[in-house]
Design a protein around this motif. Sequence first.
Motif, mmCIF file in Angstrom:
data_model
loop_
_atom_site.group_PDB
_atom_site.id
_atom_site.type_symbol
_atom_site.label_atom_id
_atom_site.label_comp_id
_atom_site.label_asym_id
_atom_site.label_seq_id
_atom_site.Cartn_x
_atom_site.Cartn_y
_atom_site.Cartn_z
ATOM 1 N N SER A 204 4.313 34.538 64.721
ATOM 2 C CA SER A 204 5.659 34.442 64.151
ATOM 3 C C SER A 204 6.104 35.731 63.464
ATOM 4 C CB SER A 204 5.704 33.299 63.136
ATOM 5 O OG SER A 204 4.859 33.579 62.026
ATOM 6 N N LEU A 205 5.314 36.776 63.561
ATOM 7 C CA LEU A 205 5.574 38.023 62.850
ATOM 8 C C LEU A 205 5.757 39.172 63.839
ATOM 9 C CD1 LEU A 205 2.859 37.543 60.101
ATOM 10 C CD2 LEU A 205 5.312 37.181 59.854
ATOM 11 N N PRO A 206 6.398 40.265 63.423
ATOM 12 C CA PRO A 206 6.956 40.495 62.090
ATOM 13 C C PRO A 206 8.280 39.770 61.883
ATOM 14 C CG PRO A 206 7.502 42.336 63.507
ATOM 15 C CD PRO A 206 6.601 41.432 64.312
ATOM 16 N N SER A 207 8.600 39.609 60.616
ATOM 17 C CA SER A 207 9.918 39.126 60.218
ATOM 18 C C SER A 207 10.795 40.348 59.953
ATOM 19 C CB SER A 207 9.776 38.241 58.976
ATOM 20 O OG SER A 207 11.040 37.791 58.547
ATOM 21 N N SER A 208 11.908 40.135 59.289
ATOM 22 C CA SER A 208 12.755 41.254 58.866
ATOM 23 C C SER A 208 13.306 40.936 57.483
ATOM 24 C CB SER A 208 13.914 41.475 59.845
ATOM 25 O OG SER A 208 14.867 40.426 59.732
ATOM 26 N N ILE A 209 13.704 41.982 56.777
ATOM 27 C CA ILE A 209 14.287 41.770 55.451
ATOM 28 C C ILE A 209 15.570 40.948 55.553
ATOM 29 C CG2 ILE A 209 15.377 42.922 53.491
ATOM 30 C CD1 ILE A 209 12.348 43.027 53.378
#
Length: 257
Positions: A206-211
């Motif tokens: 599920s990664l990476p996410s973002s700010i």
Amino acid sequence: MLKIDALPAFSDNYIWLVQDTEQRCCAVVDPGDAAPVLAWLAANPGWQLRDILITHHHADHVGGVAALKAATGARVSGPANERIPQRDQALADGDAIEVLGLKFQVIDVPGHTLGHIAYYQPDQHWLFCGDSLFAAGCGRLFEGTPEQMHRSLSRLAALPGKTAVYCTHEYTLSNLRFACAVEPENPALIQRQQEVIAWREAGQISLPSSIDLERATNPFLRCEQASVRAAVEAHSGQAAASETGVFAGLRAWKDNF
């Protein structure tokens, strides 16, 4: 060319492998276990491990450091205010470190541990944040205070929205279940949960996410939102005096969720 891959470790850790494919050299972030890194190096002969970056002292982040340094001679960099095995370079807030030709900025993010740091690369828009900011969540307060962690997360939330968030655990689904309990009518959150369920069922991480995504869906970065405050106050039965109070209420709720 630079690329990042996740090397799974233990039950839910990720060791981030940063690769310079032209120079055939690499760096790893938070190797709690040496075995996945050594296996990758064995499967990719001719590659050199040059750097080991550490965010904090917990065993699942530093357990592989000694073996990797012995095997490769890689430089070990980590927080100045924590005991990091085999550390060559001690880092504090505002420092810069060059890794694979890139300059990373060091950000103090106390809360999960008192000396926890994060590494931010502004040109590539990468953030290696250990156990401070998680996808849709944040780390437990093992050593720090709610005030410290809220301040730390606010610093990370102020980074550019397209910054990729490389945290070190696959906690996203459980974090999203809690986030949905806090903001059940947040459409961005509902959409994100559906996407992550599909990814995990397909065997994808599920990664990476973002700010940007964290600002929209992570309750711990949304303490100023009326909906989050109302949910915390309804759960605790007490008024929250400040955004830090909202954060403290969220963390206490999540700890027993």
